[in-house]
Design an enzyme around this catalytic site. Structure first.
Site, PDB file in Angstrom:
ATOM      1  CE  LYS A 109      33.149 104.867 122.924  1.00  0.00           C
ATOM      2  NZ  LYS A 109      32.493 106.181 122.950  1.00  0.00           N
TER       3      LYS A 109
ATOM      4  N   GLY B 231      34.467 115.204 122.607  1.00  0.00           N
ATOM      5  CA  GLY B 231      33.703 116.391 122.997  1.00  0.00           C
ATOM      6  C   GLY B 231      34.226 117.697 122.423  1.00  0.00           C
TER       7      GLY B 231
END
Lengths: 74, 266
Positions: free
Chosen positions: B107, B168
């Site tokens: 990733k 987040g």
């Protein structure tokens, strides 16, 4: 009378470190790692050292070693 | 013989990512849970098959063990390059991750600064090109920019992973039109990554056409991570089913659903 060995001065994970062994596998064991353990990788002077070569890899004064471990991530 | 609607709608719709088939379209992060058992129970409840991991320098004073020892071989690891700000650091981190976790999947995250955590498109393209050439299966975390996504796919990335909103933040999908556009034109799977706050955000991602959703904080920091993991599992499945079912068009005014003939008093 025992001889005092001159320690090998490294940069280990970004900090100065005096190693009393010149062998990578021995150094890893001294850090509490088990060689067969999964999730660990080592780079020496910016190049990956494959697990299969840890026991034959020599470390020298001035080397930059990075020991990384897989941890939680997003 | 035509298939019944029920047989067309498998509860666990399979999909292929980089040549591997998966039944879950939910990818889960492993960070920020209140404790290890909450993480393990949440991963199990989510039904996910792919989990992310990061690579960090070991603590020389107190080595705590690796994530592999905690999670074992139940999931496919997708290591990340989180925190890297240059292509060079991201490439080295990917190489270390390949060695540590025995996978060429990565990733790819290359952020522009630590405040916004926004991807740095220039460094990202550079790192992606190098890693693809070096045999990695590259899953880049990127902005919700259809052109950047196309360029990443053209370089040989196995998927594109546009953000819904900042990492987040829990803001959900701030630009659904852009995500929909990326999904409509992408030749590789689109995985919505970052910003998911709650189950409806994950369902929306799938309704917009995403192949899968990757999330972490929405579950890890929920009051009940396990319950939220169940909600995300169901939301992803519901959103995917709804996308295939085809939603009705939006109208400006009401349109009665009950028959209009024979109403009392008419």
């Amino acid at each position: 009378m025992s001889q005092t060995k001159t320690p090998i001065r490294l940069r280990l994970n970004g900090a100065d470190y005096d190693s009393d062994t010149g062998n990578l596998a021995e150094l890893l064991i001294r850090q509490g790692l088990k060689l067969e353990q999964k999730g660990i990788a080592v780079a020496q002077n910016g190049k990956i050292v494959a697990k299969t070569r840890w026991s034959e890899t020599l470390i020298r004064s001035g080397d930059e070693l990075e020991i990384l471990v897989a941890i939680q991530g997003g | 013989m035509s298939q019944s609607p029920l047989s067309q709608t498998s509860l666990k719709p399979r999909w292929v990512l980089a040549g591997l088939e998966f039944s879950s379209r939910l990818l889960m992060g492993t960070a920020g849970y209140p404790n290890q058992s909450a993480m393990l129970e949440s991963l199990a409840a989510s039904g996910c098959q792919i989990v992310t991991a990061s690579l960090r320098r070991i603590s020389l004073d107190a080595y705590q063990g690796s994530l592999v020892e905690v999670i074992g071989s139940h999931y496919k690891f997708l290591p990340n390059t989180a925190g890297c700000q240059t292509a060079r650091d991201a490439v080295l981190t990917a190489e270390l991750a390949r060695e540590a976790l025995d996978t060429n999947w990565i990733k790819l995250e290359v952020i522009g600064d630590r405040e916004t955590l926004y991807p740095d498109a220039v460094e990202l393209l550079s790192a992606a090109e190098t890693l693809v050439k070096n045999g990695f299966t590259v899953l880049p975390y990127c902005t919700d920019d259809p052109i950047l996504c196309r360029r990443l796919a053209d370089l040989g990335c196995a998927a594109v992973m546009p953000l819904g909103s900042p990492i987040g933040s829990g803001q959900g999908i701030n630009n659904p039109q852009a995500i929909e556009r990326i999904c409509a034109t992408s030749e590789v799977p689109v995985i919505l990554d970052a910003g998911i706050g709650t189950a409806s955000d994950a369902a929306l991602a799938m309704e917009l056409g995403c192949s899968a959703v990757l999330l972490n904080s929405a579950v890890a920091k929920a009051l009940s991570p396990v319950l939220m993991a169940c909600a995300m599992r169901d939301a992803v499945a519901a959103g995917y089913a709804a996308a295939r079912a085809g939603r009705i068009s939006k109208k400006f005014y009401a349109e009665a659903s009950s028959p209009q003939l024979g109403i009392l008093g008419s």
